[in-house]
Design a protein around this motif. Structure first.
Motif, PDB file in Angstrom:
ATOM      1  N   ALA A  25      58.006 131.702  27.233  1.00  0.00           N
ATOM      2  CA  ALA A  25      57.701 131.178  28.568  1.00  0.00           C
ATOM      3  C   ALA A  25      58.683 131.752  29.596  1.00  0.00           C
ATOM      4  O   ALA A  25      58.282 132.117  30.711  1.00  0.00           O
ATOM      5  N   TYR A  26      59.945 131.849  29.223  1.00  0.00           N
ATOM      6  CA  TYR A  26      60.943 132.438  30.114  1.00  0.00           C
ATOM      7  C   TYR A  26      60.557 133.879  30.448  1.00  0.00           C
ATOM      8  O   TYR A  26      60.559 134.280  31.610  1.00  0.00           O
ATOM      9  N   PHE A  27      60.247 134.662  29.423  1.00  0.00           N
ATOM     10  CA  PHE A  27      59.942 136.074  29.661  1.00  0.00           C
ATOM     11  C   PHE A  27      58.653 136.264  30.444  1.00  0.00           C
ATOM     12  O   PHE A  27      58.568 137.156  31.292  1.00  0.00           O
ATOM     13  N   ALA A  28      57.656 135.429  30.202  1.00  0.00           N
ATOM     14  CA  ALA A  28      56.419 135.534  30.982  1.00  0.00           C
ATOM     15  C   ALA A  28      56.720 135.309  32.461  1.00  0.00           C
ATOM     16  O   ALA A  28      56.289 136.085  33.322  1.00  0.00           O
ATOM     17  N   GLY A  29      57.488 134.279  32.767  1.00  0.00           N
ATOM     18  CA  GLY A  29      57.851 133.995  34.152  1.00  0.00           C
ATOM     19  C   GLY A  29      58.728 135.074  34.758  1.00  0.00           C
ATOM     20  O   GLY A  29      58.531 135.476  35.909  1.00  0.00           O
ATOM     21  N   LYS A  30      59.697 135.546  33.997  1.00  0.00           N
ATOM     22  CA  LYS A  30      60.616 136.576  34.479  1.00  0.00           C
ATOM     23  C   LYS A  30      59.882 137.874  34.763  1.00  0.00           C
ATOM     24  O   LYS A  30      60.076 138.498  35.813  1.00  0.00           O
ATOM     25  N   LEU A  31      59.027 138.295  33.853  1.00  0.00           N
ATOM     26  CA  LEU A  31      58.276 139.541  34.040  1.00  0.00           C
ATOM     27  C   LEU A  31      57.294 139.420  35.203  1.00  0.00           C
ATOM     28  O   LEU A  31      57.115 140.375  35.963  1.00  0.00           O
ATOM     29  N   LEU A 133      64.590 146.332  17.375  1.00  0.00           N
ATOM     30  CA  LEU A 133      64.752 145.344  18.442  1.00  0.00           C
ATOM     31  C   LEU A 133      63.870 144.140  18.142  1.00  0.00           C
ATOM     32  O   LEU A 133      62.720 144.297  17.716  1.00  0.00           O
ATOM     33  N   THR A 134      64.394 142.948  18.408  1.00  0.00           N
ATOM     34  CA  THR A 134      63.556 141.757  18.311  1.00  0.00           C
ATOM     35  C   THR A 134      62.557 141.775  19.469  1.00  0.00           C
ATOM     36  O   THR A 134      62.752 142.483  20.465  1.00  0.00           O
ATOM     37  N   LEU A 135      61.507 140.998  19.350  1.00  0.00           N
ATOM     38  CA  LEU A 135      60.542 140.900  20.445  1.00  0.00           C
ATOM     39  C   LEU A 135      61.235 140.440  21.726  1.00  0.00           C
ATOM     40  O   LEU A 135      60.940 140.938  22.809  1.00  0.00           O
ATOM     41  N   ARG A 136      62.170 139.491  21.600  1.00  0.00           N
ATOM     42  CA  ARG A 136      62.926 139.030  22.776  1.00  0.00           C
ATOM     43  C   ARG A 136      63.635 140.194  23.445  1.00  0.00           C
ATOM     44  O   ARG A 136      63.605 140.334  24.669  1.00  0.00           O
ATOM     45  N   ALA A 137      64.293 141.029  22.651  1.00  0.00           N
ATOM     46  CA  ALA A 137      65.030 142.169  23.206  1.00  0.00           C
ATOM     47  C   ALA A 137      64.071 143.196  23.812  1.00  0.00           C
ATOM     48  O   ALA A 137      64.373 143.793  24.844  1.00  0.00           O
ATOM     49  N   TRP A 138      62.912 143.390  23.196  1.00  0.00           N
ATOM     50  CA  TRP A 138      61.903 144.292  23.763  1.00  0.00           C
ATOM     51  C   TRP A 138      61.495 143.812  25.153  1.00  0.00           C
ATOM     52  O   TRP A 138      61.370 144.613  26.084  1.00  0.00           O
ATOM     53  N   LEU A 139      61.255 142.521  25.296  1.00  0.00           N
ATOM     54  CA  LEU A 139      60.818 141.983  26.588  1.00  0.00           C
ATOM     55  C   LEU A 139      61.918 142.134  27.631  1.00  0.00           C
ATOM     56  O   LEU A 139      61.638 142.497  28.777  1.00  0.00           O
ATOM     57  N   ARG A 140      63.144 141.889  27.242  1.00  0.00           N
ATOM     58  CA  ARG A 140      64.260 142.118  28.168  1.00  0.00           C
ATOM     59  C   ARG A 140      64.342 143.602  28.528  1.00  0.00           C
ATOM     60  O   ARG A 140      64.541 143.951  29.690  1.00  0.00           O
ATOM     61  N   LEU A 144      64.225 145.068  32.238  1.00  0.00           N
ATOM     62  CA  LEU A 144      65.423 145.771  32.686  1.00  0.00           C
ATOM     63  C   LEU A 144      65.121 147.224  33.032  1.00  0.00           C
ATOM     64  O   LEU A 144      65.555 147.727  34.069  1.00  0.00           O
ATOM     65  N   HIS A 145      64.363 147.889  32.190  1.00  0.00           N
ATOM     66  CA  HIS A 145      64.040 149.296  32.420  1.00  0.00           C
ATOM     67  C   HIS A 145      63.338 149.484  33.761  1.00  0.00           C
ATOM     68  O   HIS A 145      63.724 150.332  34.561  1.00  0.00           O
TER      69      HIS A 145
END
Length: 158
Positions: A25-31, A133-140, A144-145
């Protein structure tokens, strides 16, 4: 396989550790939020060959990352490069802006699919440079990229 011995430390410092306690949920909102910010930045960009090249790179890498993430949803693993995912050369800046917006929306949908299917966020998928990379790290990494690379896009002169 990894040429640079510092990459595991960099992976942990910049990707894994900051993402460790984040959920889908955090990554969906952040992205979603960073996508809107980037769209606004790209709307002010000069239509130059350099900016088009940079935006093609941003879109291509995000699409490449999506393909890797889809392996957690059952697609066959691939070991490819991001170049084949970039929009075709010769597209206008407007076309590339539209491609970025659509690509980022697809990333957010993909994050929600991972969450809905209950895929563990510590599922590991290889990255060509950083290794596992974990999925979490992929999303970050995808967030970031795009944000870092977008800094190279120059605004139009007023």
């Amino acid at each position: 396989m990894m040429a640079n011995p510092l990459l595991p430390a960099l992976r942990n410092l910049f990707l894994e550790r900051p993402a460790r306690k984040r959920d889908y949920a955090y990554f969906a909102g952040k992205l979603e939020a960073s996508g809107k910010e980037l769209e606004a930045r790209f709307a002010l960009a000069a239509d130059s060959p350099e900016n088009r090249r940079q935006l093609r790179h941003i879109v291509g890498l995000e699409r490449w990352g999506q393909r890797r993430l889809r392996t957690a949803l059952g697609e066959a693993p691939v070991q490819d490069e991001m170049d084949e995912y970039a929009p075709p050369r010769g597209q206008s800046l407007l076309d590339l802006r539209v491609a970025f917006a659509a690509t980022r929306r697809e990333t957010v949908v993909l994050v929600r699919q991972l969450e809905a299917r209950g895929v563990p966020s510590d599922w590991v998928i290889p990255h060509n440079e950083f290794g596992p990379l974990t999925l979490r790290a992929w999303l970050r990494y995808l967030d970031l990229h795009a944000s870092i690379e977008a800094r190279r896009i120059k605004p139009a002169r007023r």
